[in-house]
Structures are given as structure tokens and as C-alpha cells.
Scaffold this active site. Structure first.
Site, PDB file in Angstrom:
ATOM      1  N   HIS A  38       0.834  -1.205   0.000  1.00 28.85           N
ATOM      2  CA  HIS A  38       0.000   0.000   0.000  1.00 28.85           C
ATOM      3  C   HIS A  38       0.869   1.255   0.000  1.00 28.85           C
ATOM      4  O   HIS A  38       1.228   1.762   1.070  1.00 28.85           O
ATOM      5  CB  HIS A  38      -0.901   0.000   1.232  1.00 28.85           C
ATOM      6  CG  HIS A  38      -1.777  -1.214   1.319  1.00 28.85           C
ATOM      7  ND1 HIS A  38      -1.316  -2.446   1.734  1.00 28.85           N
ATOM      8  CD2 HIS A  38      -3.092  -1.386   1.037  1.00 28.85           C
ATOM      9  CE1 HIS A  38      -2.314  -3.322   1.707  1.00 28.85           C
ATOM     10  NE2 HIS A  38      -3.400  -2.706   1.288  1.00 28.85           N
ATOM     11  N   HIS A 270      -3.970   3.141  -3.441  1.00 23.63           N
ATOM     12  CA  HIS A 270      -4.189   2.597  -2.090  1.00 23.63           C
ATOM     13  C   HIS A 270      -3.439   1.284  -1.864  1.00 23.63           C
ATOM     14  O   HIS A 270      -2.686   1.164  -0.898  1.00 23.63           O
ATOM     15  CB  HIS A 270      -5.688   2.395  -1.821  1.00 23.63           C
ATOM     16  CG  HIS A 270      -5.944   1.515  -0.639  1.00 23.63           C
ATOM     17  ND1 HIS A 270      -6.078   2.012   0.634  1.00 23.63           N
ATOM     18  CD2 HIS A 270      -6.020   0.159  -0.518  1.00 23.63           C
ATOM     19  CE1 HIS A 270      -6.244   0.996   1.477  1.00 23.63           C
ATOM     20  NE2 HIS A 270      -6.215  -0.136   0.803  1.00 23.63           N
ATOM     21  N   GLU A 419     -17.424  -3.818  24.842  1.00 24.11           N
ATOM     22  CA  GLU A 419     -16.615  -5.045  24.963  1.00 24.11           C
ATOM     23  C   GLU A 419     -15.401  -5.017  24.038  1.00 24.11           C
ATOM     24  O   GLU A 419     -14.304  -5.438  24.409  1.00 24.11           O
ATOM     25  CB  GLU A 419     -17.466  -6.285  24.647  1.00 24.11           C
ATOM     26  CG  GLU A 419     -18.599  -6.550  25.623  1.00 24.11           C
ATOM     27  CD  GLU A 419     -19.861  -5.767  25.287  1.00 24.11           C
ATOM     28  OE1 GLU A 419     -19.894  -5.075  24.246  1.00 24.11           O
ATOM     29  OE2 GLU A 419     -20.832  -5.843  26.064  1.00 24.11           O
ATOM     30  N   HIS A 481     -28.277 -14.876  25.240  1.00 26.16           N
ATOM     31  CA  HIS A 481     -27.231 -14.722  26.252  1.00 26.16           C
ATOM     32  C   HIS A 481     -26.493 -16.027  26.561  1.00 26.16           C
ATOM     33  O   HIS A 481     -25.554 -16.025  27.346  1.00 26.16           O
ATOM     34  CB  HIS A 481     -27.846 -14.172  27.548  1.00 26.16           C
ATOM     35  CG  HIS A 481     -28.129 -12.708  27.492  1.00 26.16           C
ATOM     36  ND1 HIS A 481     -28.848 -12.138  26.463  1.00 26.16           N
ATOM     37  CD2 HIS A 481     -27.780 -11.686  28.307  1.00 26.16           C
ATOM     38  CE1 HIS A 481     -28.939 -10.838  26.661  1.00 26.16           C
ATOM     39  NE2 HIS A 481     -28.292 -10.537  27.765  1.00 26.16           N
TER      40      HIS A 481
HETATM   41  C1  LIG Z   1     -11.270  -4.632   9.871  1.00 27.88           C
HETATM   42  C2  LIG Z   1     -10.741  -4.485   8.478  1.00 27.88           C
HETATM   43  N1  LIG Z   1     -11.598  -4.505   7.457  1.00 27.88           N
HETATM   44  C3  LIG Z   1     -11.144  -4.399   6.185  1.00 27.88           C
HETATM   45  C4  LIG Z   1      -9.810  -4.275   5.937  1.00 27.88           C
HETATM   46  C5  LIG Z   1      -9.287  -4.226   4.498  1.00 27.88           C
HETATM   47  N2  LIG Z   1      -8.835  -2.834   4.209  1.00 27.88           N
HETATM   48  C6  LIG Z   1      -7.562  -2.494   4.301  1.00 27.88           C
HETATM   49  S1  LIG Z   1      -7.295  -0.881   3.981  1.00 27.88           S
HETATM   50  C7  LIG Z   1      -8.932  -0.631   3.684  1.00 27.88           C
HETATM   51  C8  LIG Z   1      -9.441   0.721   3.307  1.00 27.88           C
HETATM   52  C9  LIG Z   1      -8.953   1.737   4.243  1.00 27.88           C
HETATM   53  O1  LIG Z   1      -9.202   3.013   3.777  1.00 27.88           O
HETATM   54  P1  LIG Z   1      -8.374   4.206   4.406  1.00 27.88           P
HETATM   55  O2  LIG Z   1      -8.306   4.068   5.848  1.00 27.88           O
HETATM   56  O3  LIG Z   1      -8.988   5.457   3.878  1.00 27.88           O
HETATM   57  O4  LIG Z   1      -6.942   3.989   3.832  1.00 27.88           O
HETATM   58  P2  LIG Z   1      -6.256   4.728   2.608  1.00 27.88           P
HETATM   59  O5  LIG Z   1      -7.093   4.385   1.393  1.00 27.88           O
HETATM   60  O6  LIG Z   1      -6.266   6.150   2.908  1.00 27.88           O
HETATM   61  O7  LIG Z   1      -4.917   4.091   2.541  1.00 27.88           O
HETATM   62  C10 LIG Z   1      -9.653  -1.810   3.860  1.00 27.88           C
HETATM   63  C11 LIG Z   1     -11.120  -1.923   3.671  1.00 27.88           C
HETATM   64  C12 LIG Z   1      -8.941  -4.251   7.048  1.00 27.88           C
HETATM   65  N3  LIG Z   1      -7.631  -4.159   6.907  1.00 27.88           N
HETATM   66  N4  LIG Z   1      -9.437  -4.321   8.288  1.00 27.88           N
END
Ligand SMILES: Cc1ncc(C[n+]2csc(CCOP(=O)(O)OP(=O)(O)O)c2C)c(N)n1
Length: 671
Positions: A38, A270, A419, A481
Site C-alpha cells: 500500500h 491505495h 466489549e 445470552h
Molecule cells: C477490519 C478491516 N476490514 C477491512 C480491511 C481491508 N482494508 C484495508 S485498507 C482498507 C481501506 C482503508 O481506507 P483508508 O483508511 O482510507 O486507507 P487509505 O485508502 O487512505 O490508505 C480496507 C477496507 C482491514 N484491513 N481491516
């Protein structure tokens, strides 16, 4: 580097732009070499990170474990090359340029997402979005608690977080932000990478929150800056550091993939390499003529000076710590309580003696609370809490005082109905060092904290989950529960010790196990309902520590082995009596921890399980039991959701009875 540069930490004549370009170049080159990763986020946040590390972060790269260092959490863990670049540039031990070239390769320190323990300077494992910001709340809370105990000279530092749009979209961010705002954790500073881009495209596709207003509504200070204007970033950080009345959000408007000529600002930066052409264009746009992975001497020296900023202060701090005496150093030990084994053993022995003399039938959650009554006064590092189920979980003792906003001297945290936030905060507290956090909720809501429990295990942190109401035995609250699949699901998490004690002695023993395993999280599954106190004498040996043991062995050898856990051990024992009346000799085995039992030598396991047919009883699903049942074993437990009724009615309704266990055994024993 001159001596003056070392002490001021400033290498003259190197521009902010070049220092930030070094991060951008390493990040795009690392991703390109790995053919995955990334680049966009590190390139977008390079200016913010440069100002943060150059001007605000107090650390000494030579001593990554300095207890009073500022913490840096990269919550947007996919941007890991940002962190790896910073660790290399500032000179953290063991992070070489070769490690950056190995990004994402097998065995490399530079894993796809930052992995705690892979390299010094990685404060926590991030990647599951939102976990980092929630860990940071625990770190900031731990900082205040240690400060209250040890004073400003010993602990008084900031926790900085870089979080992205994704972190703020995740539900856990709400719990974390809300808890931090409530507690007024003023030394927590979140830098939001406000680039309006995520994977699917612009964030406008899926979110319209006014994030700044959201943080403000939760009691945070906020400020918005151009994330590419070093002076504005610097001023915002100075303001935030100067006012610890509330936690801070610094919203940094940035362009993802900053510098890339055709891809900047687009979601295509990204999560994939920029490509050779785009990288060439980026080098030109940034005025960075150097080959991949090559940082010119003057820029590297400037960064290395940043890595030494805190050296003098750390040395002074060390003197203060020495002056404060060994108690202060002990209070910061990582792992906490490493030198308290004798104290833990004594408290547990006291508990076991008292429990053996106690004729009462009590729930294991009550035995747990009674064990905590012994442990809390002698272990100041043990920090209790619950997600708003304190009376039900039995997590608070008469030795606890509450942590309040503005007063962090207590040892009990009301996490509220959060939680997930609680579990992630406990990870942050454990990672800080000096503290052993435990927190309670109902076992069924382990699902609400499971992603953080998994990270406790992945990071090998001693976080203790006190999860009560562990079966249909909770009764009237009904199937919403009543955990059914949870024990199997939790036992599936590597390195998590799932401890399900059956009675008083075992409950005390399980607390001892949880405290002594400083490289494992533990989860105590405890009953709501009263159980028979089966062990009437206090053994000096911790019988639960081997995971399973023989409770009773019939004379002349066994025909069948009946295994039980927790509240169902009594059913196994009763079944054995019924079988004896029929002339069938049943050995009774208690199995409080499958993980610990699995770790025993084969000979021990074979001795406990025997070579005769086996029946297991547990008020959960069978899944995890097939490992222990042998080819023709039988399981008595749940195969569907529970129901709302008094517990006494539910056990027979679902066929979990001593008669059913005895019947299963009879069917296996051909006499
Ligand atoms: C809990 C979770 N869900 C999904 C992902 C997959 N994922 C990685 S980065 C991303 C998008 C994040 O967007 P942003 O925070 O805006 O990052 P940027 O595009 O600015 O690098 C996703 C959905 C993850 N790493 N963790």
C-alpha cells in the site's frame, strides 16, 4: 554528523521536503519490490509523519523499550511501509535497508502489516482497521495510571496515532473515542489521514460523517490542518502537546499517493504498486533523483539525528529512575509481575486453603471473585474492569478503587458497554508494560471482543478475559445470552488459554495459570450458577496446570473415561456413581484447559484419557471435543441454541444430565 547536530537533533540544511521524500521513495520502492502493498497512505502522510517524528515524538531509537518514550501507533496498518521507513531512517536497531527490500517476504521483519515483536519500534500489531486507535486508548490510559503511581519524573509521555478513514469507519473507533473522551486522556493525539479515499473509491460512496464534529461530541479537542503544510502540522502538534485537558484529533487533509504524477488522489494508489513509469514520474515530481532504496548521506544523517533526539533525555530519565529506587523499576517491568511469582503462589495457596474449608455451593464466578480478593491487595499491577457487568462478573473486590477522569490512581476501570473497546484497550495496557489487565463480560459477548482477543493471542500479550455466564446454565436470559459455540470458537484461537474451572480449587488454580503465563492471553469461562465444590482438600500442586487430570480412578482399572469441564464436571462425577452401581468402572477426568493438556507429553495424556471408550460432557457444541473422544467416543452437550427458562429445567430439556452421560457410557461399554 557533528556533536552539535547530535545534541540538538537537527542536521542543518536538509529540507522538510527531502526528509519526507525519503519516506515516500522508500515506501513506493518497497511496495514495488514486493509487487504488493500500500504505497498511497505512506506517501500521503509522509509530511505529517516527518513533522511528528522530527518535532514532537520524544524517543531514542537506540533504546526502543525506554519506558517513558512517546508511543507511535500506526492504526492504518496497511501503510506499514511508513512505519518501516521511519524505523530505518531514524536508526532503530536491526532495521536495515535490506529489511525494507525484503518487505512482505517470508521471515522478514517487514511483514505486510506491522507485527508486534518482529522489530523494535513496532508498538502493536495493526492491520485490522480500528484496532490501533483502540490499543492507543489503552496505552494512553496506562500512561496516566503509571503516572499516578510513579509521578511525572518517571512516566509522562504522549501516545500518537495515525488513523485512516477506514479506522474511523469501524465500529470499534466509536467505543475507543468515546472511552478516551470520557476519561479525558489528554496525552492521546490522533492524526487522521483525511484523504477521502478508501479501496472502493472516494469515501463519499459510503460515509458522510462529520468526523471532527464526532470527536468533539465525544469530548475531544479538534483541529484541522493541511496535511502537506509542515508549518501548520507543526503548529497543530505544538498546540495539542501544550493542552492535555482532552484528547486531540488533528484532522490532516492529505492527498493519497502524494507526488505520483497521474495516480495521486486516486484509490489506485491505495493497495497496489505504482508501477515503474509512475515511480519514475514521482521521482521527477518530488525532485528525488536517487535510485531505489538509496537515501543520500545528508538526508540519512538528518533522519538519524532525529532518532537521537531523545538520547539525552533518556539518560536523564534513567538517573531519575535509579534515584526512585527498585520499586519504580519493578513497577515498569515488562512482563509485569515477573518477580512476583512467590506472591502469586502464596495468594493462590491462601485462596485454595480457604476454599477447601468452605462447604458452600458457589458459582465459579464467585470463586473467581474470592480469588481476586486475595490477589488484588498483593498485586498492584493487576488492573480490573468490566464492560458494565461488574456485579455479574465478580470482577471488583473490596480492595479496588475506581479510575475516574482526572484521577487515575485507582485499579478498577468501568469500561462501559464497550466489549470490543475494552479488549483492545487491555491489549494497549499490556503492551505498555507494568500492568496486567483483566476485564469481564458475558461469555456470549466474547463475540463482541473477538477481533481483539485474537490480537492478544497473536501478540502474545497477557490479557485476562473474565467471561461469566458461560452456558445455558445462566437460565432465564435465554438463547441470546447463552453461549453455545463460543468455547469451541475460542479454543480455535492459537495461544489463547481457555480456562473453564469446575469448582473452587480449580478456579483459584486457573487464576494462577493466567497470571503466570505472561506470553499468553487467558480466558476464564465461569458459571453463573452454583456448582458443587468437588475438591475438598487444598492440593499444593496446581492440578489444572496440566490442562486435564484424573479426578477419580476406579479400583482395578477403568471401563470408560468420563470427561467434564466447568459446571458439567459434577455431572460426570454423578454419572460415574450411577455407572458404579451397574458395575461399570468409570474414571472421571476434569479438563479445564485443552490447550494446556495438548502441550503435555503423550504419556501423560494417554494416562489421563486411558485406552477405554470416552464420554465427554460440556454444555457447548461438540466441535472441539473430537480431538479427545477417540474413534468411538460420545459427546453430551448442545447442538442448537438454548432457550429461556430456569437453568434447572434447561439441562434436562437439552439432555445434558448425569443419566444421559451414564447412558452414553453404557452404550460404549459392552459387558
Ligand atoms: C477490519 C478491516 N476490514 C477491512 C480491511 C481491508 N482494508 C484495508 S485498507 C482498507 C481501506 C482503508 O481506507 P483508508 O483508511 O482510507 O486507507 P487509505 O485508502 O487512505 O490508505 C480496507 C477496507 C482491514 N484491513 N481491516
Amino acid at each position: 554528523m557533528t556533536e552539535a547536530q547530535k545534541t540538538t537533533g537537527r542536521a542543518e540544511g536538509v529540507s522538510h521536503k527531502d526528509m519526507a521524500s525519503a519516506i515516500r521513495a522508500l515506501s513506493m520502492d518497497g511496495v514495488q519490490a514486493a509487487k504488493s502493498g500500500h504505497p498511497g497512505m505512506p506517501m500521503g502522510m509522509a509530511d505529517v509523519a516527518t513533522v511528528l517524528f522530527r518535532e514532537a515524538m520524544r524517543f531514542d531509537a537506540a533504546d526502543p523499550k525506554w519506558a517513558n518514550r512517546d508511543r507511535f501507533v500506526l492504526s492504518a496498518g496497511h501503510g506499514s511501509m511508513l512505519l518501516y521507513s521511519l524505523l530505518y531512517l531514524t536508526g532503530y536497531p536491526g532495521m536495515e535497508i535490506g529489511d525494507l527490500k525484503q518487505f512482505r517476504q517470508l521471515g522478514a521483519k517487514t511483514a505486510g502489516h506491522p507485527e508486534y515483536g518482529h522489530a523494535p519500534g513496532i508498538e502493536t500489531t495493526t492491520g485490522p482497521l480500528g484496532q490501533g486507535i483502540a490499543n492507543a486508548v489503552g496505552m494512553a490510559l496506562a500512561e496516566r495510571m503509571l503516572n499516578a503511581r510513579l509521578g511525572d519524573d518517571i512516566i509522562n509521555h504522549h501516545t500518537y496515532v495515525i488513523a485512516g478513514d477506514g479506522c474511523l469507519m469501524e465500529g470499534i473507533s466509536h467505543e475507543a473515542i468515546s472511552l478516551a473522551g470520557h476519561l479525558g486522556l489528554g496525552k492521546l493525539i490522533v492524526l487522521w489521514d483525511d484523504n477521502s479515499i478508501s479501496i472502493d473509491g472516494p469515501t463519499s460512496l459510503s460515509v458522510s460523517d462529520n468526523q471532527v464534529a464526532r470527536f468533539a461530541a465525544s469530548g475531544w479537542n479538534t483541529i484541522s490542518v493541511d496535511g502537506h503544510d509542515p508549518a501548520a502540522i507543526s503548529a497543530a502538534l505544538a498546540k495539542a502537546r501544550g493542552d492535555a485537558s482532552k484528547p486531540w484529533l488533528i484532522a490532516c487533509k492529505t492527498t493519497i499517493g502524494y507526488g505520483a504524477p497521474t495516480k495521486a488522489g486516486k484509490s489506485s494508489t491505495h493497495g497496489e504498486p505504482l508501477g515503474e513509469e509512475e515511480i519514475k514520474g514521482t521521482r521527477e515530481a518530488l525532485g528525488w533523483p536517487y535510485p531505489p532504496f538509496e537515501i543520500p548521506e545528508h538526508v540519512l544523517m538528518a533522519w538519524r539525528a532525529v532518532g537521537q533526539h531523545g538520547a539525552k533525555e533518556r539518560a536523564e530519565w534513567k538517573q531519575k529512575l535509579d534515584k526512585a529506587g527498585s520499586a519504580a523499576a519493578d513497577a515498569l517491568a515488562q512482563p509485569a509481575a515477573a518477580n512476583k511469582v512467590a506472591i502469586i503462589e502464596k495468594a493462590i495457596a491462601d485462596a485454595k486453603a480457604a476454599f477447601a474449608a468452605d462447604e458452600s455451593k458457589r458459582a465459579t464466578r464467585v470463586w473467581s471473585q474470592l480469588a481476586l480478593e486475595k490477589l488484588t491487595p498483593v498485586l498492584p499491577e493487576l488492573i480490573g474492569g468490566s464492560a458494565d457487568l461488574t456485579p455479574s462478573n465478580g470482577t471488583r473486590t473490596k480492595h479496588h478503587t475506581d479510575v475516574h477522569p482526572g484521577d487515575f490512581s485507582g485499579n478498577y476501570i468501568h469500561y462501559g458497554v464497550r466489549e470490543h473497546g475494552m479488549a483492545a484497550a487491555m491489549n494497549g495496557m499490556a503492551l505498555t508494560g507494568g500492568l496486567i489487565p483483566y476485564g469481564g463480560t458475558f461469555l456470549v459477548f466474547s463475540d463482541y471482543s473477538r477481533p481483539s482477543i485474537r490480537l492478544s493471542a497473536l501478540m502474545r500479550q497477557r490479557v485476562i478475559y473474565v467471561m461469566t455466564h458461560d452456558s445455558i446454565g445462566l437460565g432465564e436470559d435465554g438463547p441470546t445470552h447463552q453461549p453455545v459455540e463460543h468455547l469451541s470458537a475460542l479454543r480455535a484461537i492459537p495461544h489463547l488459554l481457555v480456562l473453564r474451572p469446575a469448582e473452587g480449587q480449580e478456579t483459584a488454580e486457573c487464576w494462577e495459570i493466567a497470571l503466570k503465563h505472561d506470553a499468553n492471553p487467558s480466558l476464564l469461562a465461569l458459571s453463573r450458577q452454583a456448582v458443587e465444590n468437588l475438591r475438598k482438600t487444598a492440593s499444593s500442586e496446581n492440578l489444572s496446570a496440566k490442562g486435564a487430570y484424573v479426578v477419580s480412578e476406579p479400583e482395578g482399572g477403568r471401563d470408560v473415561t468420563v470427561i467434564g469441564t466447568g459446571s458439567e464436571l459434577a455431572l460426570a462425577a454423578e454419572a460415574a456413581k450411577k455407572l458404579a452401581a451397574d458395575g461399570i468402572k468409570a474414571a472421571v477426568v476434569s479438563m479445564p484447559s485443552m490447550e494446556l493438556f495438548r502441550a503435555q507429553p503423550e504419556s501423560y495424556r494417554a494416562g489421563v484419557l486411558g485406552d477405554k471408550p470416552r464420554v465427554a460432557v460440556e454444555a457447548g457444541i461438540a466441535q472441539c471435543w473430537y480431538e479427545w473422544l477417540g474413534g468411538n467416543g460420545r459427546f453430551v452437550g448442545m447442538s442448537d441454541f438454548g432457550a429461556s427458562a430456569p437453568a434447572g429445567k434447561l439441562y434436562p430439556h437439552f439432555g445434558i444430565t448425569a443419566d444421559a452421560v451414564a447412558e452414553a457410557a453404557r452404550s460404549l461399554v459392552k459387558k
